[in-house]
Design a protein around this motif. Structure first.
Motif, PDB file in Angstrom:
ATOM      1  N   ALA A  48      14.632   6.832   1.071  1.00  0.00           N
ATOM      2  CA  ALA A  48      15.190   5.676   2.028  1.00  0.00           C
ATOM      3  C   ALA A  48      14.483   4.327   1.813  1.00  0.00           C
ATOM      4  CB  ALA A  48      15.394   6.029   3.487  1.00  0.00           C
ATOM      5  N   SER A  49      15.059   3.106   1.769  1.00  0.00           N
ATOM      6  CA  SER A  49      14.365   1.979   2.089  1.00  0.00           C
ATOM      7  C   SER A  49      14.742   1.133   3.165  1.00  0.00           C
ATOM      8  CB  SER A  49      14.600   0.967   0.756  1.00  0.00           C
ATOM      9  OG  SER A  49      15.820   0.731   0.696  1.00  0.00           O
TER      10      SER A  49
ATOM     11  N   ARG B 256       3.866   9.606   1.022  1.00  0.00           N
ATOM     12  CA  ARG B 256       4.950   9.437   1.645  1.00  0.00           C
ATOM     13  C   ARG B 256       5.688   8.150   1.869  1.00  0.00           C
ATOM     14  NH1 ARG B 256       6.021  14.904   2.682  1.00  0.00           N
ATOM     15  NH2 ARG B 256       4.092  15.916   3.560  1.00  0.00           N
ATOM     16  N   TYR B 257       5.040   7.043   1.666  1.00  0.00           N
ATOM     17  CA  TYR B 257       5.650   5.838   2.174  1.00  0.00           C
ATOM     18  C   TYR B 257       4.738   4.695   1.054  1.00  0.00           C
ATOM     19  CZ  TYR B 257       6.248   8.242   6.401  1.00  0.00           C
ATOM     20  OH  TYR B 257       6.611   8.991   7.304  1.00  0.00           O
TER      21      TYR B 257
ATOM     22  N   THR C 182       0.748  -1.218  -0.028  1.00  0.00           N
ATOM     23  CA  THR C 182       0.040   0.021   0.040  1.00  0.00           C
ATOM     24  C   THR C 182       0.811   1.385  -0.020  1.00  0.00           C
ATOM     25  OG1 THR C 182      -1.838   0.916   1.138  1.00  0.00           O
ATOM     26  CG2 THR C 182      -0.387   0.172   2.591  1.00  0.00           C
ATOM     27  N   LEU C 183       0.376   2.202  -0.597  1.00  0.00           N
ATOM     28  CA  LEU C 183       0.902   3.491  -0.446  1.00  0.00           C
ATOM     29  C   LEU C 183       0.182   4.393   0.672  1.00  0.00           C
ATOM     30  CD1 LEU C 183       0.985   4.574  -4.235  1.00  0.00           C
ATOM     31  CD2 LEU C 183       2.829   3.782  -2.666  1.00  0.00           C
TER      32      LEU C 183
ATOM     33  N   LEU D 237       9.609  -0.886   3.593  1.00  0.00           N
ATOM     34  CA  LEU D 237       9.105   0.624   3.544  1.00  0.00           C
ATOM     35  C   LEU D 237       9.966   1.194   2.712  1.00  0.00           C
ATOM     36  CD1 LEU D 237       7.574   2.234   6.560  1.00  0.00           C
ATOM     37  CD2 LEU D 237       9.256   3.263   5.237  1.00  0.00           C
ATOM     38  N   GLU D 238       9.229   1.927   1.730  1.00  0.00           N
ATOM     39  CA  GLU D 238      10.196   2.927   1.027  1.00  0.00           C
ATOM     40  C   GLU D 238       9.615   4.453   1.346  1.00  0.00           C
ATOM     41  OE1 GLU D 238       9.422   1.734  -2.986  1.00  0.00           O
ATOM     42  OE2 GLU D 238      11.111   0.283  -2.888  1.00  0.00           O
ATOM     43  N   LYS D 239      10.541   5.186   1.889  1.00  0.00           N
ATOM     44  CA  LYS D 239      10.108   6.645   2.143  1.00  0.00           C
ATOM     45  C   LYS D 239      10.349   7.501   0.962  1.00  0.00           C
ATOM     46  CE  LYS D 239      11.066  10.627   5.057  1.00  0.00           C
ATOM     47  NZ  LYS D 239      11.268  11.409   4.184  1.00  0.00           N
ATOM     48  N   PHE D 240       9.569   8.331   0.416  1.00  0.00           N
ATOM     49  CA  PHE D 240       9.477   9.298  -0.730  1.00  0.00           C
ATOM     50  C   PHE D 240       9.766  10.578  -0.325  1.00  0.00           C
ATOM     51  CE2 PHE D 240       6.570   5.752  -2.119  1.00  0.00           C
ATOM     52  CZ  PHE D 240       7.209   5.250  -3.004  1.00  0.00           C
ATOM     53  N   ASP D 241      10.429  11.402  -1.332  1.00  0.00           N
ATOM     54  CA  ASP D 241      10.448  12.706  -0.885  1.00  0.00           C
ATOM     55  C   ASP D 241       9.327  13.570  -1.575  1.00  0.00           C
ATOM     56  OD1 ASP D 241      10.956  12.886  -3.645  1.00  0.00           O
ATOM     57  OD2 ASP D 241      13.150  13.616  -3.376  1.00  0.00           O
ATOM     58  N   THR D 242       9.035  14.862  -1.774  1.00  0.00           N
ATOM     59  CA  THR D 242       8.164  15.514  -2.202  1.00  0.00           C
ATOM     60  C   THR D 242       7.745  15.238  -3.758  1.00  0.00           C
ATOM     61  OG1 THR D 242       9.190  17.550  -2.543  1.00  0.00           O
ATOM     62  CG2 THR D 242       7.894  17.466  -0.718  1.00  0.00           C
TER      63      THR D 242
END
Length: 195
Positions: free
Chosen positions: A57-58, A19-20, A10-11, A46-51
């Motif tokens: 980061a993973s 965001r993730y 999921t996002l 988990l993957e963290k996204f920038d704007t």
């Protein structure tokens, strides 16, 4: 748990911004507990996204808990993080405080960068993992010797050093056969060496 989902990809968005991305076998929500939390007890990726939706980061861990009110992640067991610039972080436990934009741990941590490996106990960083402090560090580093080299052929200095080496070897009970002659010496990092 008030809800459990199995086989989840999921996002997650916050204020309309993605965001993730979360991938997990089991996601349980305990919203009646105090404090309420999400549990990922069968592992999480988990993957963290920038704007701009680039991966900042993973993160991979055997177990994770997310405390929604505090905006705090607790990652446990074989925690592996890869930062945007490619650094790899490995530890047994890590906390990610979204509210204060920080990542920290008091456990052993290993950081692999392109040219070095750093190990230590205790770690604090910004959430981008670009500025961090490691307590009680050890590691393997590549160090270039950029100290200027001075050479001398000062015969008096060379004679003194040669005599000192002979005296030292004899005092150690070593037999010095033949002539030991220092022909040239150089100074590096304020220490004289045989050139």
């Amino acid at each position: 748990p008030s809800m459990t989902s199995l086989g989840v990809t999921t996002l997650i968005s916050d204020s309309g911004i993605t965001r993730y991305k979360i991938i997990t076998e089991e996601w349980s929500i305990f919203d009646k507990k105090e404090p309420p939390y999400w549990a990922f007890e069968k592992g999480v990726y988990l993957e963290k996204f920038d704007t701009l939706l680039h991966i900042d980061a993973s993160i991979k861990a055997d177990t994770a808990y997310y405390y929604d009110r505090k905006k705090l992640w607790e990652l446990k067991g074989n925690v592996q993080i890869r930062s945007q610039r490619g650094d790899k972080f490995e530890t047994a436990q890590m906390f990610w405080d979204e509210k204060n934009k920080s990542v920290y741990s008091d456990k052993f941590i290993k950081i692999e960068q392109e040219d070095k490996i750093i190990k230590g106990y205790g770690f604090e960083s910004n959430q981008e993992l670009t500025e961090y402090e490691i307590k009680n560090t050890t590691g393997i580093f590549t160090v270039e010797d950029t100290a200027p080299v001075e050479e001398t052929d000062d015969l008096e200095l060379i004679a003194v050093i040669t005599a000192a080496i002979h005296a030292y070897e004899e005092a150690q009970g070593n037999v010095v056969e033949g002539d030991l002659v220092v022909r040239s010496i150089k100074k590096r990092n304020n220490r004289w060496q045989n050139a």
